[in-house]
Motif scaffolding. Structure first.
Motif, PDB file in Angstrom:
ATOM      1  N   LEU A  31      26.463  34.964  35.666  1.00 54.36           N
ATOM      2  CA  LEU A  31      27.284  35.607  36.229  1.00 54.36           C
ATOM      3  C   LEU A  31      28.822  36.203  35.569  1.00 54.36           C
ATOM      4  N   PRO A  32      29.134  35.270  34.815  1.00 53.04           N
ATOM      5  CA  PRO A  32      30.371  35.603  33.950  1.00 53.04           C
ATOM      6  C   PRO A  32      29.997  36.643  32.980  1.00 53.04           C
ATOM      7  N   THR A  33      28.971  36.841  32.441  1.00 52.24           N
ATOM      8  CA  THR A  33      28.416  37.947  31.624  1.00 52.24           C
ATOM      9  C   THR A  33      28.300  39.311  32.388  1.00 52.24           C
ATOM     10  N   LEU A  34      27.871  39.176  33.717  1.00 48.16           N
ATOM     11  CA  LEU A  34      28.000  40.384  34.515  1.00 48.16           C
ATOM     12  C   LEU A  34      29.199  41.013  34.573  1.00 48.16           C
ATOM     13  N   GLY A  35      30.162  39.914  34.946  1.00 45.98           N
ATOM     14  CA  GLY A  35      31.506  40.281  35.183  1.00 45.98           C
ATOM     15  C   GLY A  35      32.184  41.321  33.927  1.00 45.98           C
ATOM     16  N   VAL A  36      31.934  40.474  32.803  1.00 47.68           N
ATOM     17  CA  VAL A  36      32.456  40.999  31.319  1.00 47.68           C
ATOM     18  C   VAL A  36      31.844  42.583  31.351  1.00 47.68           C
ATOM     19  N   SER A  37      30.429  42.638  31.566  1.00 52.98           N
ATOM     20  CA  SER A  37      29.974  44.018  31.446  1.00 52.98           C
ATOM     21  C   SER A  37      30.365  44.914  32.527  1.00 52.98           C
TER      22      SER A  37
END
Length: 517
Positions: A31-37
């Motif tokens: 989920l944090p990776t999704l936010g960054v993307s």
């Protein structure tokens, strides 16, 4: 500024359902990776770099996302009248439009993060509603009187994120909330507040704050006052209205079809019509487009909308026949994964030919920009020939150097900064190619003869380049620059005459456009 969502817990107090769920979600590594993307995509238009090139770079860096965007571009709704398969992201952006690809990419990132969760049916339904809402938001953005109105599609996409998270991470709680709603005695806000501890919207806000999503998007999730809404003067308030309207309309689309859908939308018109300048005719026109695009977007992401029940039976889904849902992609034959040991696709000729056709169509349009055309040619060479890096260098008059203007591939940003060489003629491969206006296609760069002709700057910057091409751009004996692309392995298969001819055609098309201005 949005309030921080960090959860401060009394270690002796029992966890509320909301706090327990937030902890569980924050432990999910994806989920944090999704936010960054998502944030990267949202901010694409705010940087100084060409937004089309930046969006193409972002998509191309993700193989799965690239394939989904190409599949979407080749569905019935978007396919060109000429029937030519779309094989490059540059062409997809030109054909579908920058904002369509941008919002579709964000929707695809969201779906990829959640679609394989347990209880997939419930999650899938909420995801499709989010996709549908984002398309409504994009349609509303096109009619916006505010600058950067396209952010409405992002706000609409995330309006439903609270429900998606609950369905994904605590399905029993989601089921209880839905059962409470089914009684017809309570609203979604009341049901979620009673059982979750806060509304779905507030829960979504808290999650998005943890992911560092821009504040304007988070604030757009806030609830609106009851009753008929008035036209607002601030962009932030307009975003709230569009996000709420888009989600409400998407919810109706998910549960209605045919003539009943238009009828069921009348309460929405009473509530949002004046505020968003909508009437029945505009809404009906939007419904047709949104239903169709939702089908195509969901299909490109392997989400079967036939699983979603409507109130008019299983023979149609949101008014579209099942046959459309089962139709295969016309571009399927272009998606051949067989490659040579070098990484070059076995069907390179077909991909190059599709690229030539794409360039021809772009040239026929009055709206194309030279930068977009250069990017299309560059991406065609990169993907068709299986290169790891590709760039176009153009002469900089002020510094009298050849400088990389656009690049794609591995570490493209860092390499582009350093890919430059003096304009003064020299006896190396780059200058020899331009001086003699000769296309060079080197299958094995390790042989001494080639090594002796490579300049030191290239050896330092690309020490492991083993096969590459140099295509000089020369007009009336004046060298404007060149295309360069390479691989880290040799290419024993070489470049046969038919592929060479198509590469030369691509270059000729670009030179003709450059001469036109």
């Amino acid at each position: 500024m949005a309030t921080q969502a960090s959860v401060h817990l009394d270690e002796h107090a029992p966890l509320s359902p909301r706090d327990h769920l937030l902890i569980k979600i924050n432990e999910e590594s994806n989920l944090p990776t999704l936010g960054v993307s998502i944030t990267k995509v949202v901010e694409i238009t705010s940087s100084g770099e060409d937004p089309v090139a930046k969006l193409a770079h972002f998509v191309l860096a993700d193989v799965a996302l690239t394939q989904k965007i190409l599949r979407l571009s080749n569905t019935i709704h978007y396919r060109t009248s000429a029937g030519v398969p779309v094989t490059t992201i540059s062409r997809a952006i030109f054909l579908l439009g920058f904002n369509t690809i941008k919002t579709s990419a964000m929707a695809m990132l969201l779906v990829d993060c959640f679609k394989d969760k347990s209880h997939a049916s419930s999650v899938r339904r909420e995801l499709i509603q989010a996709l549908c809402a984002s398309i409504v938001g994009r349609e509303m953005a096109q009619r916006s009187r505010f600058q950067d109105g396209e952010e409405a599609a992002v706000a609409a996409l995330f309006k439903n994120v609270g429900k998606i998270l609950v369905a994904s991470f605590d399905h029993p709680l989601y089921t209880r909330i839905q059962a409470m709603l089914a009684t017809g005695k309570t609203s979604s806000h009341e049901a979620s507040a009673t059982l979750l501890g806060c509304s779905y919207e507030r829960f979504g806000e808290m999650a998005l704050q943890e992911w560092k999503i821009p504040d304007t998007i988070i604030q757009s999730l806030a609830p609106l006052p009851a009753g008929e809404l008035k036209k607002v003067s601030s962009r932030g308030d307009w975003l709230k209205q569009v996000a709420s309207f888009s989600d409400a309309l998407a919810s109706l689309i998910m549960t209605s079809s045919g003539t009943s859908l238009s009828e069921k939308c009348k309460p929405l018109l009473l509530r949002y019509g004046k505020a968003l300048e909508l009437d029945q005719a505009l809404l009906d026109e939007m419904l047709v487009k949104v239903e169709s695009e939702t089908q195509q977007l969901a299909k490109s992401m392997d989400i079967a909308m036939s699983d979603i029940r409507t109130d008019e039976g299983a023979s149609t889904v949101n008014g579209l026949p099942d046959e459309l849902l089962l139709k295969t992609y016309d571009a399927g034959e272009m998606q051949n994964n067989e490659r040579y040991a070098s990484g070059k696709p076995m069907h390179a000729r077909d991909l190059l030919l599709a690229g030539v056709q794409d360039v021809t169509q772009m040239l026929a349009s009055e709206s194309f920009r030279l930068n977009d055309l250069i990017l299309l040619v560059l991406e065609t060479l990169y993907s068709s020939m299986g290169f790891r890096f590709a760039t176009v260098c153009l002469r900089d008059l002020q510094s009298a150097r050849y400088v990389a203007r656009l690049a794609i591939g591995e570490n493209y940003s860092e390499i582009q900064k350093n890919f430059a060489f003096p304009g003064k003629p020299d006896q190396n491969l780059f200058h020899l190619a331009m001086t003699n206006n000769v296309d060079l296609m080197i299958s094995d760069a390790s042989v001494p003869k080639i090594q002796n002709l490579l300049p030191e700057w290239h050896k330092k910057l690309m020490p492991d380049a083993r096969s590459f091409i140099i295509l000089p751009l020369v007009i009336q004996k004046k060298a404007l620059g060149l295309f360069y692309a390479d691989r880290a392995v040799s290419a024993e298969e070489g470049v046969p005459p038919d592929e060479t001819a198509l590469i030369k055609t691509l270059k000729s098309q670009l030179l003709a456009a450059m001469m036109r201005g």
